[in-house]
Design a protein around this motif. Structure first.
Motif, PDB file in Angstrom:
ATOM      1  N   VAL A 183       0.851  -1.187   0.000  1.00 24.79           N
ATOM      2  CA  VAL A 183       0.000   0.000   0.000  1.00 24.79           C
ATOM      3  C   VAL A 183       0.893   1.245   0.000  1.00 24.79           C
ATOM      4  N   LYS A 185       2.489   4.617   0.952  1.00 20.48           N
ATOM      5  CA  LYS A 185       2.573   5.356   2.209  1.00 20.48           C
ATOM      6  C   LYS A 185       3.506   6.546   2.050  1.00 20.48           C
ATOM      7  N   VAL A 263      -8.519   7.159  -4.785  1.00 16.26           N
ATOM      8  CA  VAL A 263      -7.860   6.478  -3.666  1.00 16.26           C
ATOM      9  C   VAL A 263      -8.679   6.690  -2.408  1.00 16.26           C
ATOM     10  N   THR A 285      -4.849   3.966  -0.587  1.00 10.21           N
ATOM     11  CA  THR A 285      -5.302   2.673  -1.117  1.00 10.21           C
ATOM     12  C   THR A 285      -5.950   2.905  -2.478  1.00 10.21           C
ATOM     13  N   ASP A 286      -5.457   2.193  -3.475  1.00 11.77           N
ATOM     14  CA  ASP A 286      -5.942   2.355  -4.845  1.00 11.77           C
ATOM     15  C   ASP A 286      -7.385   1.846  -4.959  1.00 11.77           C
TER      16      ASP A 286
END
Length: 868
Positions: A183, A185, A263, A285-286
């Motif tokens: 993920v 960051k 996202v 998060t996609d």
């Protein structure tokens, strides 16, 4: 030699030792300096930090001793650990416990030993700090105190070692959570400057780490938000209410290439030891796949809506001459196209022609507008077979291009014609005959075979509607023909079922009276019966119920033999149907003092079968195993896979069947002399069971030993296709969650597997309701007598006893007459509803089912009770 004792808290002691994370670690100078200090202070050749493991003693420091470990059984330190006290042996040769110990009689020749237990955490000794000499000697009180202090220092070193190991593991976890996380960051400081990013940011937004470090985080946001981004951070730091920090929400991030990526952004504030915000951590998060899936779902819903409206509203659309325009506009919406047309292909003397029913206005002048009107009215046919349209309607080809102006079939566009960027023409076939076509232009979606395949339901619907349109002139005759054919079919079906219907009605009518009056006599309050009369009346009722069961099974067998019992063969989850059948008969087993043992099969075992009929097979076999058993007997259900089949075994501990009579078990009405016993039965349950198993592609066998019991086993085909078996079981009844929560129990009597699945899906979202589904009214009545539900949902058209008959049986029983029973039927005429309510149903719901109305009805008759 005396071996050391094992402490009573050995398990906890070993756990404390392992939590130190020190066993088998490399040499540590801090420990070696401590043991060297002990050697110097006490002038001894050996000083050890000894840790007593399960089968050995291992030395964290062993100055003066070459061995790194020794067996626990010869360890002197293990004695100190076992007694949880210091151990001083002035001369080992004078101590019977150690005089013959190999550590004394051979190398390292221990003559003096002094060890103090190490308790780095709590009161559990994990080892010792010990001194060893090759000569006898004494230990003074001062020496003892000094040894205790050295042991305390060793304990502190062990604690520091554990802290270091924990910190190292925590650092690795942090590295995995941040740098190696899949993920994206981002770490930013209080000013909004990016101080670190992980590799996943590149995959999501296209930026590499050096391109972002030192940049303001606003570079990752769309332009309209970037200018205000620092304001959000300052607002939060000033004590304002957070909008994203600590909460998270869906936003758009700016990709390096310039486009936006949906996202989910979660920002956490990281505080220092003083409680002040030190930095922020953003987690992205996609949501691209989710958004794409949502868009596909919307397209699917739009497609389904078009198909549904095109079929159901066909008459209205046709009468208002809006059908073709409706389909054309729907096609444009589904494909995001500027232009579309739908036409019908008509045969000509030489080839085929296209009659356009609907076309988007492409006019660019007065003359072109008149041309469009002629095309739209159907007064003008297109006949050129070598154009972009002609290759479709004349030859049935699919024409697809993203460069229309370079296509070899383009005939040229006059000045002023609207630009056409792409084009797709699709033929419409019906039973192999080319009957129409549709075309789109300037689609925003990529033109591909995948799009054509996705539009196939639309194409099929257009074929259906074109055929209906062609038949309008003959509609009245077709309607008359269909009505005549329907009347003939209904008459034939009535003739086939006259005998069964007559038998059911004529036998049940007097039988209902017999059972009804028997129950009135048995429950009479004003004129109670004597014990003898009550026994006689109960015998009437018992025999009547037996006769009713016989009638139902005879009708069921007749349907099977006549081929009138439909089956829905599909992958079913074996464990679900086993649990369903066992749960249904659990009360019967308990009442008969029979232990019912069910197996647990692998979760991926699926078979091809009809769920309802498989459950009926299990109910017949398990019910027989309960009835024909001994007192305090046992019924065991098991399963095993053999090649491409799964065999299910139902074993009882009953009297068994002689080998020469086992073939008679499956003969209708042959009960093997059991008719002379007190056990009730019709003698055709096994005949029905065999026919059902055979029709589902399986086999059934029996194995029995007199005096020991009987095993019935049947097989069903295994589902090999992992995709087909991936669907979770949907036929089994939903079970109550454990706990003290009061739940509403609803019994659904329905023989159609699709309807069963629909109802179970609906009730899956109702937290405090447990739904149990049974396939027939007969089984439903048995379940109701075993455990009273809060509500019954009753289908009216059921195999054997129908919904009206089941309702009558419920209302006749004094303890059940107030049970809410709701009719659920596809008979939706006002007269049907009126008849159902007059028959005694508390309410009447129609199919297709309105879920809100169903749930309102459930709440009205069984209000939620909440938690205990």
């Amino acid at each position: 030699m005396q071996a050391p004792d094992t402490p009573p808290n050995e398990a906890q002691r070993l756990q404390a030792l392992r939590e130190l994370q020190v066993l088998d670690t490399p040499t540590d100078q801090a420990f070696d300096r401590l043991t060297q200090l002990a050697r110097d202070l006490f002038d001894v050749p050996v000083a050890l930090v000894s840790l007593v493991d399960q089968n050995r003693q291992w030395f964290k420091s062993h100055l003066g001793l070459s061995a790194e470990e020794t067996p626990r059984c010869v360890s002197l330190c293990a004695h100190a650990v076992a007694n949880d006290a210091s151990l001083v042996i002035a001369d080992t040769l004078d101590d019977a416990r150690f005089a013959d110990n190999p550590m004394v009689t051979s190398s390292p020749h221990i003559r003096f030993y002094a060890g103090f237990p190490l308790r780095p955490h709590g009161d559990l000794p994990v080892g010792t700090f010990c001194l060893i000499d090759h000569q006898p000697r004494e230990l003074s009180a001062r020496d003892h105190l000094l040894l205790e202090n050295l042991a305390g220092q060793a304990e502190e070193l062990l604690r520091q070692h554990k802290i270091s190991a924990d910190l190292a593991r925590t650092a690795k976890r942090y590295e995995a959570l941040f740098s190696s996380s899949a993920v994206a960051k981002v770490r930013i400081d209080r000013a909004g400057t990016i101080i670190a990013v992980n590799a996943a940011v590149f995959g999501l937004l296209g930026y590499r780490q050096p391109e972002l470090i030192g940049q303001n985080v606003a570079v990752l946001t769309p332009p309209e938000i970037a200018a205000h981004h620092n304001t959000y951070i300052n607002h939060y730091l000033a004590g304002g209410r957070p909008k994203v920090i600590g909460t998270g929400r869906e936003v758009e991030a700016q990709h390096k290439a310039g486009y936006r990526v949906p996202v989910h952004l979660a920002i956490n504030a990281i505080h220092d030891d003083a409680g002040n915000v030190d930095e922020f951590l953003g987690v992205l998060t996609d949501l691209s796949d989710i958004h794409a899936t949502h868009q596909r779902m919307q397209k699917e819903q739009s497609l389904l809506k078009v198909l549904h409206q095109g079929i159901t509203d066909y008459q209205a659309l046709m009468s208002g001459e809006r059908l073709w325009t409706f389909l054309m506009e729907a096609l444009r919406d589904l494909t995001d196209s500027d232009y579309a047309l739908i036409g019908e292909v008509l045969p000509t003397e030489t080839n085929r022609a296209l009659k356009i029913h609907a076309i988007t206005d492409l006019s660019w002048s007065q003359e072109s507008h008149k041309l469009m009107e002629r095309l739209r009215s159907g007064n003008m046919m297109l006949t050129n077979p070598d154009s972009l349209l002609g290759r479709v309607f004349a030859y049935g080809e699919v024409i697809m291009t993203d460069d229309l102006y370079q296509h070899k079939l383009r005939g040229g566009f006059p000045p002023g014609h609207p630009p056409i960027n792409n084009y797709l023409g699709v033929p419409i076939f019906s039973a192999g005959e080319l009957i129409g076509m549709f075309a789109i232009a300037n689609s925003q979606q990529p033109l591909s075979q995948e799009l054509i395949d996705w539009l196939q339901p639309f194409t099929d619907t257009c074929a259906l509607l074109i055929n209906l349109y062609r038949q309008m002139a003959e509609r009245e005759q077709v309607t008359r023909d269909l009505a005549h054919a329907r009347d003939q079919a209904e008459q034939a079906n009535r003739a086939k079922s006259d005998f069964l219907s007559s038998m059911s009605h004529e036998l049940r009518t007097p039988l209902n009276a017999i059972l009804g009056f028997a129950q009135i006599l048995a429950n009479g309050k004003r004129h109670p019966l004597s014990d003898k009369q009550l026994r006689q009346v109960n015998q009437i009722d018992k025999s009547g119920q037996h006769l009713l069961s016989l009638i139902n099974e005879v009708l069921d067998l007749a349907k099977i033999e006549a081929g009138r019992l439909p089956l829905s063969i599909e992958p079913i989850h074996l464990q679900s149907v086993l649990d369903d059948a066992c749960d249904t008969l659990a009360a019967n087993a308990n009442a008969a003092s029979i232990t019912l043992l069910r197996c647990r099969v692998p979760a991926n075992w699926y078979v091809y079968a009809d769920y309802t009929r498989t459950k009926q097979v299990l109910l017949n076999l398990i019910s027989n195993a309960i009835k024909y058993n001994r007192v305090n007997g046992r019924v065991e259900i098991s399963a095993q896979q053999q090649d491409s089949t799964i065999w299910v075994h139902v074993t009882d501990t009953g009297p068994g069947v002689a080998p020469e009579r086992q073939d008679e078990l499956f003969e209708p009405f042959n009960r093997l002399d059991a008719e002379n016993s007190t056990t009730e039965g019709t003698g055709i349950g096994l005949a029905i069971t065999r026919e059902l198993v055979n029709r589902m592609g399986g086999e059934i066998h029996v194995e029995s030993t007199l005096g020991q019991g009987t095993t019935f086993c049947f097989s069903l085909p295994v589902v090999r296709d992992s995709a087909a078996a991936a669907k979770p079981p949907s036929n089994a009844p939903k079970r109550a969650a454990s706990g003290v929560r009061h739940e509403r129990r609803v019994l659904y009597i329905e023989d159609n597997p699709a309807n069963q699945r629909l109802m179970e899906d609906i009730f899956d979202d109702v937290d405090d309701v447990v739904l149990q589904t049974v396939p027939s009214a007969e089984i439903g009545l048995e379940v109701i007598r075993g455990r009273l539900p809060d509500l019954v949902l009753m289908d009216l058209h059921l195999p054997g006893m129908d919904g009206y008959q089941a309702l009558a049986a419920i209302r006749r029983h004094p303890e059940l007459k107030h049970l809410p029973v709701i009719a659920l039927s596809a008979n939706a005429m006002q007269s049907d509803i009126k008849n159902g309510l007059e028959a005694g149903f508390d309410d009447y719901l129609t199919k297709p089912l309105e879920i809100d109305k169903l749930l309102d009805t459930l709440q009205r008759y069984t209000p939620s009770r909440g938690s205990a």
